[in-house]
Design a protein around this motif. Structure first.
Motif, mmCIF file in Angstrom:
data_model
loop_
_atom_site.group_PDB
_atom_site.id
_atom_site.type_symbol
_atom_site.label_atom_id
_atom_site.label_comp_id
_atom_site.label_asym_id
_atom_site.label_seq_id
_atom_site.Cartn_x
_atom_site.Cartn_y
_atom_site.Cartn_z
ATOM 1 N N THR A 1 -4.560 1.531 8.603
ATOM 2 C CA THR A 1 -5.606 1.815 7.612
ATOM 3 C C THR A 1 -6.700 2.694 8.224
ATOM 4 O OG1 THR A 1 -6.926 -0.092 8.223
ATOM 5 C CG2 THR A 1 -5.213 -0.439 6.558
ATOM 6 N N THR A 2 -7.516 3.285 7.370
ATOM 7 C CA THR A 2 -8.622 4.103 7.893
ATOM 8 C C THR A 2 -9.580 3.228 8.716
ATOM 9 O OG1 THR A 2 -9.835 3.805 5.823
ATOM 10 C CG2 THR A 2 -8.557 5.835 6.042
ATOM 11 N N ALA A 3 -9.755 1.977 8.297
ATOM 12 C CA ALA A 3 -10.641 1.071 9.051
ATOM 13 C C ALA A 3 -10.092 0.849 10.461
ATOM 14 C CB ALA A 3 -10.769 -0.265 8.314
ATOM 15 N N ASP B 1 -7.514 6.253 2.123
ATOM 16 C CA ASP B 1 -6.957 5.017 1.550
ATOM 17 C C ASP B 1 -8.041 4.368 0.707
ATOM 18 O OD1 ASP B 1 -8.605 3.686 3.334
ATOM 19 O OD2 ASP B 1 -6.980 2.975 4.634
ATOM 20 N N THR B 2 -7.854 3.101 0.359
ATOM 21 C CA THR B 2 -8.805 2.489 -0.567
ATOM 22 C C THR B 2 -10.160 2.203 0.092
ATOM 23 O OG1 THR B 2 -7.624 0.443 -0.074
ATOM 24 C CG2 THR B 2 -7.146 1.490 -2.175
ATOM 25 N N ASP B 3 -10.238 2.295 1.420
ATOM 26 C CA ASP B 3 -11.526 2.108 2.091
ATOM 27 C C ASP B 3 -12.344 3.393 2.151
ATOM 28 O OD1 ASP B 3 -11.504 -0.594 2.638
ATOM 29 O OD2 ASP B 3 -10.371 -0.363 4.492
ATOM 30 N N GLY B 4 -11.680 4.523 2.160
ATOM 31 C CA GLY B 4 -12.450 5.756 2.250
ATOM 32 C C GLY B 4 -11.622 6.931 2.729
ATOM 33 N N PRO C 1 -19.216 7.787 0.829
ATOM 34 C CA PRO C 1 -18.379 7.193 -0.248
ATOM 35 C C PRO C 1 -18.849 7.555 -1.649
ATOM 36 C CG PRO C 1 -19.857 5.548 0.644
ATOM 37 C CD PRO C 1 -20.117 6.796 1.436
ATOM 38 N N ARG D 1 0.820 -1.208 0.000
ATOM 39 C CA ARG D 1 0.000 0.000 0.000
ATOM 40 C C ARG D 1 0.856 1.263 0.000
ATOM 41 N NH1 ARG D 1 -2.787 1.293 4.040
ATOM 42 N NH2 ARG D 1 -1.544 0.148 5.522
#
Ligand SMILES: O=C([O-])CC(=O)C(=O)O
Ligand SMILES: [Mg+2]
Length: 251
Positions: free
Chosen positions: A90-92, A238-241, A112, A17
């Motif tokens: 990660t954002t999560a 990131d790719t989650d939001g 999103p 990432r």
């Protein structure tokens, strides 16, 4: 001490990432003693024991030149090492680790609605806000400044009638050290933007250009994707939001 190229490759590839430039942008943002100019790239980055080392080199397309000069290794300060580790969260994980900040509203997630553009899918930094409508003069003006790892967040009123961000200012933003640009509106020159080492989020692409009247408001609170955002808050993408935090996060 001997260093082999493999060590570096191993370390960087252990986390897909994060590219060199993500880590560079963290170093860049915390600038301090590390002077990064255009055409300077991170050549080596590796852990030895608990210490993180790096070296920089002028970028060149000539491989002989690239490998001929011997790099100078410097130790990344403890402070930066901490930041480096933080960037791998990660954002999560940030959301899971901070339920109290979500309840208090100090940590918010944007709805999103954004598409991902640009080579950097993971980026973060202090926010600069801008409110415009179908006019991109002030967007360009901001991106001509030094970015120092900041993220420009543009409320373009959600207009799907023209592009308020094109390839030229994105190239400039990349070269000026901006970490990312989030646009509540449209972009154009998508292929050019996708070639740039910067994070860009926008609602969609549109072939038409924006007005050039220079109308808009800088540094004002904006509300985009259901989230109020103030100048100086922190953005984590990131790719989650995309997360907005009142303070710089320390997880
Ligand atoms: O000219 C514009 O308004 C937008 C554009 O395509 C660029 O800046 O590259
Ligand atoms: Mg263009």
């Amino acid at each position: 001490m001997s260093y082999s190229k493999g060590q570096v490759v191993l370390m960087l590839s252990s986390d897909n990432r994060h590219s060199n430039s993500d880590i560079l942008s963290i170093l860049y943002r915390k600038k301090t003693k590390i002077l990064l100019r255009r055409h300077v790239v991170l050549q080596w980055l590796f852990l030895r024991g608990k210490k993180l080392y790096y070296s920089l080199q002028r970028s060149t397309s000539d491989p002989d030149l690239f490998f001929s000069s011997s790099p100078t290794f410097k130790q990344v300060s403890k402070n930066l090492l901490h930041l480096h580790q933080m960037a791998l969260v990660t954002t999560a994980e940030v959301c899971d680790a901070n339920p109290q900040l979500i309840v208090s509203g100090e940590l918010r997630a944007l709805q999103p609605i954004f598409k991902i553009y640009g080579r950097r899918q993971v980026f973060s930094g202090p926010v600069v806000t801008l409110k415009v409508f179908e006019d991109n003069v002030l967007v360009r003006e901001f991106l001509e400044e030094k970015g120092n790892g900041r993220v420009l967040v543009v409320d373009g009123g959600g207009s799907l009638r023209c592009a308020i961000l094109g390839g030229n200012p994105v190239v400039q933003a990349q070269n000026n050290g901006w970490a990312g640009i989030v646009v509540n509106g449209c972009v154009r020159d998508v292929d050019e933007i996708n070639g740039c080492d910067i994070g860009v989020r926008a609602l969609a692409s549109h072939p038409m250009k924006a007005n050039k009247k220079g109308i808009g408001e800088k540094h004002v609170p904006i509300t985009i994707a259901g989230t109020r955002i103030c100048d100086g808050e922190w953005l984590y993408a990131d790719t989650d939001g995309i997360l907005i935090s009142k303070m710089e996060l320390c997880v």
